[in-house]
Write an enzyme that holds these catalytic residues in place. Structure first.
Site, PDB file in Angstrom:
ATOM      1  N   ASP A 204      22.940 -39.014   7.423  1.00  0.00           N
ATOM      2  CA  ASP A 204      23.144 -39.264   8.592  1.00  0.00           C
ATOM      3  C   ASP A 204      22.168 -40.466   8.291  1.00  0.00           C
ATOM      4  O   ASP A 204      21.575 -41.118   7.352  1.00  0.00           O
ATOM      5  CB  ASP A 204      22.351 -38.367   9.574  1.00  0.00           C
ATOM      6  CG  ASP A 204      21.535 -37.557   9.796  1.00  0.00           C
ATOM      7  OD1 ASP A 204      20.144 -38.470   8.741  1.00  0.00           O
ATOM      8  OD2 ASP A 204      20.356 -37.579  10.328  1.00  0.00           O
ATOM      9  N   ASP A 206      19.434 -42.894  11.358  1.00  0.00           N
ATOM     10  CA  ASP A 206      18.902 -42.287  12.146  1.00  0.00           C
ATOM     11  C   ASP A 206      17.889 -44.270  12.869  1.00  0.00           C
ATOM     12  O   ASP A 206      17.703 -44.783  11.738  1.00  0.00           O
ATOM     13  CB  ASP A 206      17.419 -41.758  11.302  1.00  0.00           C
ATOM     14  CG  ASP A 206      17.664 -40.490  11.100  1.00  0.00           C
ATOM     15  OD1 ASP A 206      18.081 -39.569  11.885  1.00  0.00           O
ATOM     16  OD2 ASP A 206      18.066 -39.692   9.372  1.00  0.00           O
ATOM     17  N   ASP A 314      21.501 -40.853  14.206  1.00  0.00           N
ATOM     18  CA  ASP A 314      20.562 -39.932  15.318  1.00  0.00           C
ATOM     19  C   ASP A 314      19.870 -41.511  15.745  1.00  0.00           C
ATOM     20  O   ASP A 314      19.625 -43.001  15.263  1.00  0.00           O
ATOM     21  CB  ASP A 314      19.884 -39.498  14.741  1.00  0.00           C
ATOM     22  CG  ASP A 314      20.143 -38.518  14.109  1.00  0.00           C
ATOM     23  OD1 ASP A 314      20.697 -37.809  14.759  1.00  0.00           O
ATOM     24  OD2 ASP A 314      19.553 -37.197  13.374  1.00  0.00           O
TER      25      ASP A 314
END
Ligand code: 8DG
Ligand code: MN
Ligand code: MN
Length: 390
Positions: A204, A206, A314
Site C-alpha cells: 500500500d 502510507d 492509508d
C-alpha cells in the site's frame, strides 16, 4: 582455539530497535524459510510463536554476512531452539522439511489466499476455511455476507495483490498533495511506511498529513476524501475521526497498535500510463463504473485488465505536536515498532504510542519534534528509516 581471520564473532543487541537492519541483507534463504513458519503460526493464531520466528528473522537480517555454519550463530540473541533446528537443516540439506510441508499444506495455502483479501483477517479466513472455502473465487460464489471492505477486497483482489511500485507511489503522492493543498493551503504530506524505509515496492502507500499551525488540520480528512471522490479517484474509503485524548494520568489504556488519529483506509483508482502514441480520445476521467452485475465481485478474478489499477492508500492526519510520534509509528517496520514499544515499557518504564511518549515513573509526557528526540528520550541510538527494516 585461535579464531581464524573469518571467525569474527558478531554480537547483536536483543531488541530490534537497538540494531541497524538494512533492506538488503545476506541471509534471504534462511529468512524466507523462517517467515513461512512465522506466517503459519499467525494463521494458527499462535502469537508467541509468530513473534519468536519474526525476531529470529530480524536478527538474521541484521547480520553483516551470510551464515555458513551453526557456529556463526554463537552468541546471537532471539534464535530459539526451533529456529536453530530449521537453520541447521537448511545449512545441511538446502531446505527444511517443516517449511516444505507447510508450503504444501492445504490450510496454509488457503489461509494465504483468503487473508490476501483486503478486509479479511485470520479469524474470518479460518472460519471460511473450515466451511470448505479455499480461494477468493470460492468466497465470491458462496454468497457469504461480506462487509464493504471485503467486497472491495474481492472485487480488486488481483490489483491489491500486485505490488505497488515506487513510481506509482510517487504518482499518488502528487495527487494527494494537490488535493490536500486545495483543501488546506500550507498543509504538508509525508510518505511513510515501507517506502520511507527505502522499499521499492509495497502492499500500500502510507501518508501522514499535518499543518504547521496546531489545530488547522482538524476535520481536514472528510474534505480531502470528498474532493478525491468528486474526481472519481476513490474505489473505496473508510474514514474514522480522531478519538485521541491526553490525560494527566497518561495514556488511558495500554498503547496498542491501533492509534486514534483521523484516518482513512482507501483504495485509489490509479490510471495506468498510456504507452500508445496514436492520438486517441483524450484520457478519460477515471470515473466510468462498470455495471454492477452479479459477477462484479469476480471481475478481477476473471483476469480482465482495465486501464486503471486499484491501489491501497492509508491517509493519516496528525496535529503537528504529535507529528514526530506519528512519523516514527507509521514508518515501521511492524516488528521495529513493536520492539520500540517493548523497549520503552520493559527497559524505561515508559509508554510509547504514535501520539506520545509518557514517562510512567515521573508521570509526565516527554515532548518531541523529531524522531531523533524520541530515540534520545528512550536512551536509544538514532536509527534512520532505511535501517528500520527489522
Ligand atoms: P508495505 O506496505 O510496504 O507492505 O509495508 P509497511 O508499509 O511497512 O506496512 P503497513 O502495513 O503499511 O504499515 C506501516 C506502518 O504503519 C507499520 O509500522 C504499522 C503501522 N500501522 C498500521 N496500522 C496502524 C495503526 O492503526 N496505528 C499505528 N500507529 N500504526 C499502524 O499498519
Ligand atoms: Mn505500507
Ligand atoms: Mn498501511
Amino acid at each position: 582455539l585461535e579464531p581464524g581471520p573469518k571467525a569474527v564473532m558478531i554480537t547483536l543487541n536483543g531488541y530490534a530497535c537497538q540494531r541497524r537492519t538494512p533492506l538488503q541483507h545476506h541471509n534471504t534463504v534462511l529468512t524466507e524459510a523462517l517467515l513461512v513458519l512465522a506466517e503459519n503460526a499467525e494463521f494458527c493464531e499462535d502469537e508467541g510463536r509468530n513473534i519468536a520466528f519474526k525476531r529470529a528473522v530480524s536478527v538474521l537480517k541484521a547480520l553483516p554476512q551470510a551464515v555458513r555454519k551453526m557456529g556463526d550463530l554463537q552468541g546471537l540473541p532471539c534464535l530459539g531452539e526451533h529456529s536453530q533446528r530449521v537453520i541447521k537443516e537448511i545449512l545441511e540439506d538446502g531446505k527444511s522439511r517443516e517449511v516444505e510441508t507447510t508450503l504444501q499444506s492445504e490450510q496454509y495455502q488457503a489461509m494465504k489466499s483468503l487473508t490476501g483479501i483486503f478486509g479479511v483477517g485470520v479469524k474470518t479466513a479460518d472460519r471460511w476455511f473450515r466451511e470448505g472455502l479455499q480461494q477468493p473465487s470460492d468466497v465470491a460464489r458462496s454468497g457469504q455476507r461480506l462487509n464493504h471492505a471485503q467486497q472491495a477486497g474481492l472485487q480488486y483482489y488481483n490489483d491489491l495483490n500486485t505490488p505497488v511500485t515506487k513510481a506509482e507511489a510517487d504518482v499518488i503522492s502528487r495527487i494527494v498533495e494537490g488535493v490536500v493543498q486545495e483543501v488546506l493551503p500550507g498543509a504538508e504530506i509525508t510518505l511513510t511506511g515501507g517506502f520511507r524505509r527505502g522499499k521499492q515496492t509495497g502492499h500500500d502507500v502510507d501518508f501522514l498529513i499535518s499543518h504547521p499551525e496546531e489545530g488547522r488540520e482538524e476535520g481536514l480528512l472528510p474534505k480531502v476524501v470528498s474532493l478525491l471522490e468528486t474526481q472519481g479517484l476513490l474505489l473505496y474509503q473508510k474514514t474514522t475521526r480522531n478519538s485521541y485524548l491526553e490525560t494527566k494520568e497518561g495514556p488511558a489504556r495500554p498503547p496498542s497498535n491501533m492509534d486514534r488519529f483521523e484516518r482513512c483506509f482507501s483504495i485509489f483508482k490509479l490510471e495506468r500510463p498510456r504507452h500508445s502514441t496514436s492520438p486517441e480520445e483524450p484520457p478519460q476521467a477515471a470515473c466510468e463504473e462498470s455495471p454492477r452485475g452479479e459477477d462484479s465481485a469476480l471481475e478481477q478474478l476473471a483476469g480482465e485488465r482495465q486501464d486503471w489499477k486499484a491501489v491501497r492508500v492509508d491517509l493519516v492526519v496528525t496535529p503537528v505536536s504529535q507529528f514526530a510520534f506519528a512519523l516514527l509509528g507509521w514508518t515501521g517496520s511492524q516488528l521495529f515498532e513493536r520492539e520500540l514499544r517493548r523497549w520503552a515499557g520493559q527497559e524505561k518504564n515508559m509508554s510509547l504510542s504514535s501520539h506520545a511518549l509518557f514517562d510512567n515513573k515521573r508521570k509526565q509526557y516527554l515532548r518531541a519534534s523529531s524522531e531523533e528526540e524520541i530515540f534520545a528520550h528512550l536512551g536509544l541510538e538514532y536509527i534512520p528509516p532505511c535501517e528500520r527494516n527489522a
